[in-house]
Scaffold this active site. Structure first.
Site, PDB file in Angstrom:
ATOM      1  N   ASN A   6       1.055  -0.958  -0.061  1.00 27.06           N
ATOM      2  CA  ASN A   6       0.153   0.184  -0.370  1.00 27.06           C
ATOM      3  C   ASN A   6       0.902   0.822   0.309  1.00 27.06           C
ATOM      4  O   ASN A   6       2.275   1.725   1.149  1.00 27.06           O
ATOM      5  CB  ASN A   6      -1.164   0.315   0.779  1.00 27.06           C
ATOM      6  N   HIS A  42      -5.395   3.399  -1.754  1.00 27.89           N
ATOM      7  CA  HIS A  42      -7.211   4.004  -1.044  1.00 27.89           C
ATOM      8  C   HIS A  42      -7.307   5.447  -1.230  1.00 27.89           C
ATOM      9  O   HIS A  42      -6.276   6.525  -1.014  1.00 27.89           O
ATOM     10  CB  HIS A  42      -6.621   4.305   0.301  1.00 27.89           C
ATOM     11  N   ARG A  48      -7.245  12.796   1.172  1.00 32.55           N
ATOM     12  CA  ARG A  48      -5.774  13.367   2.114  1.00 32.55           C
ATOM     13  C   ARG A  48      -4.138  13.047   1.161  1.00 32.55           C
ATOM     14  O   ARG A  48      -3.950  13.934   1.446  1.00 32.55           O
ATOM     15  CB  ARG A  48      -6.188  12.858   3.436  1.00 32.55           C
ATOM     16  N   GLU A  69      -9.082   0.509  -2.620  1.00 33.74           N
ATOM     17  CA  GLU A  69      -9.962   0.580  -1.096  1.00 33.74           C
ATOM     18  C   GLU A  69     -10.546   2.048  -1.286  1.00 33.74           C
ATOM     19  O   GLU A  69     -10.198   2.885  -1.770  1.00 33.74           O
ATOM     20  CB  GLU A  69      -8.726   0.653   0.023  1.00 33.74           C
ATOM     21  N   THR A 100      -7.679   3.520   8.375  1.00 34.40           N
ATOM     22  CA  THR A 100      -9.405   2.371   9.198  1.00 34.40           C
ATOM     23  C   THR A 100      -9.066   1.834   9.657  1.00 34.40           C
ATOM     24  O   THR A 100      -8.070   1.289  10.953  1.00 34.40           O
ATOM     25  CB  THR A 100      -9.103   1.373   7.754  1.00 34.40           C
ATOM     26  N   GLU A 150     -10.984  -9.632   2.843  1.00 32.10           N
ATOM     27  CA  GLU A 150      -9.462  -9.036   4.153  1.00 32.10           C
ATOM     28  C   GLU A 150      -9.997  -9.124   5.126  1.00 32.10           C
ATOM     29  O   GLU A 150     -10.772  -8.225   5.534  1.00 32.10           O
ATOM     30  CB  GLU A 150      -8.673  -7.987   2.993  1.00 32.10           C
ATOM     31  N   HIS A 190      -3.666  -5.006   7.744  1.00 30.87           N
ATOM     32  CA  HIS A 190      -3.649  -3.241   9.095  1.00 30.87           C
ATOM     33  C   HIS A 190      -2.883  -3.918   9.535  1.00 30.87           C
ATOM     34  O   HIS A 190      -2.628  -4.499  10.994  1.00 30.87           O
ATOM     35  CB  HIS A 190      -5.294  -3.193   9.055  1.00 30.87           C
TER      36      HIS A 190
HETATM   37  N1  PXP Z   1      -6.147  -2.997   4.330  1.00 33.13           N
HETATM   38  C1  PXP Z   1      -6.817  -2.137   4.062  1.00 33.13           C
HETATM   39  C2  PXP Z   1      -8.426  -2.389   4.313  1.00 33.13           C
HETATM   40  C3  PXP Z   1      -6.725  -0.825   5.150  1.00 33.13           C
HETATM   41  O1  PXP Z   1      -7.414   0.119   4.919  1.00 33.13           O
HETATM   42  C4  PXP Z   1      -5.258  -0.508   5.151  1.00 33.13           C
HETATM   43  C5  PXP Z   1      -4.835   0.184   5.389  1.00 33.13           C
HETATM   44  O2  PXP Z   1      -5.226   1.626   3.976  1.00 33.13           O
HETATM   45  C6  PXP Z   1      -3.849  -1.549   4.931  1.00 33.13           C
HETATM   46  C7  PXP Z   1      -4.704  -2.893   4.869  1.00 33.13           C
HETATM   47  C8  PXP Z   1      -2.668  -1.313   5.124  1.00 33.13           C
HETATM   48  O3  PXP Z   1      -2.774  -0.976   6.719  1.00 33.13           O
HETATM   49  P1  PXP Z   1      -1.534  -0.591   7.488  1.00 33.13           P
HETATM   50  O4  PXP Z   1      -0.779   0.630   6.350  1.00 33.13           O
HETATM   51  O5  PXP Z   1      -1.188  -0.434   8.082  1.00 33.13           O
HETATM   52  O6  PXP Z   1       0.348  -1.088   6.611  1.00 33.13           O
END
Ligand code: PXP
Length: 241
Positions: A6, A42, A48, A69, A100, A150, A190
């Site tokens: 991400n 996302h 932002r 996302e 999130t 997910e 996440h």
């Molecule tokens: N999965 C989803 C659905 C998320 O919203 C996020 C954060 O944007 C992530 C994974 C990745 O999380 P992190 O940035 O904490 O690795």
């Protein structure tokens, strides 16, 4: 087990100065060359970090898989249908959250999920739903014909070095087991870091991890290529899939 990176926070840094660097397209290239199996962004309603133009450029540029996302608004559905990412991940989104904060409540928003997923499926876009590790949420996804989920690892990530972690891992394992039994494709993510990834990477049935903040944060010290390779290595060493 695949790794999708991400790259939102490359755009966070750019937006801090409203300038044109660092560029998420460069980040996607480096991440893919380092072995990322997919790129996730996302597009938030408040814009932002990632902007619609990033989505447009990344759609044209990336060689792996683009996962968008998105909140379940009509505006976002229109944008998704225009740019056609490979996957859309439905997430809850509130204006005041830093990131999130939990999974989507599919039981509460059944009709909305059905409508949004229906529109995206009709355009040939794979739909993934971000949910907490909860069997009722998985059942609700299954009933709606959702094929990919997910699982939110955020709670585990918060507790990974406390006595609660075992409980969180149990919930995730049971959810993965149930989802696989009903033939859903299972992703997770996440809050995953170099320190807490190993027990998650060891869970059989998870096909892909979505990791952002930790990789981008560490890339400021070690470079993005090394930051991705290090996460890939940790997955490879643990995961048998
Ligand atoms: N999965 C989803 C659905 C998320 O919203 C996020 C954060 O944007 C992530 C994974 C990745 O999380 P992190 O940035 O904490 O690795």
């Amino acid at each position: 087990m695949r790794l999708a990176v991400n790259i939102d926070h490359i755009a966070t840094l750019r937006q801090a100065r409203m300038t044109n660097e660092p560029d998420p397209v460069y980040a996607a290239a480096i991440a893919e060359l380092a072995g990322a199996d997919g790129i996730t962004i996302h597009l938030r309603q408040d814009r932002r970090h990632i902007q619609e133009r990033d989505l447009e450029l990344l759609r044209a540029f990336i060689k792996t898989k683009l996962n968008l996302e998105m909140a379940m608004s009509m505006e976002m559905v229109k944008i998704a249908l225009k740019h056609k990412p490979d996957v859309c991940t439905l997430v809850p989104e509130t204006a005041d959250e830093v990131t999130t904060t939990g999974g989507l409540d599919v039981l509460m928003y059944t009709d909305r999920v059905e409508e949004v997923a229906g529109n995206l499926h009709a355009a040939g876009i794979e739909v993934s739903v971000f949910i907490d590790p909860n069997i009722d949420q998985i059942k609700a996804c299954y009933k709606l014909g959702i094929k990919t989920i997910e699982i939110n690892t955020g709670e585990y990530a918060k507790n990974w070095n406390t006595s609660y972690a075992k409980l969180d891992l149990d919930k995730i394992r049971k959810s993965v087991e149930y989802a696989r039994k009903v033939n859903l494709k299972v992703l997770a993510g996440h809050g995953i870091t170099y320190q807490n990834i190993t027990p998650i990477a060891a869970i059989e049935g998870i096909e892909e991890l979505n990791i952002g903040h930790s990789i981008i944060a560490n890339s400021t010290f070690m470079g993005l290529e090394k930051a991705v390779i290090r996460m890939k290595d940790l997955i490879r060493r643990t995961s048998r899939q």
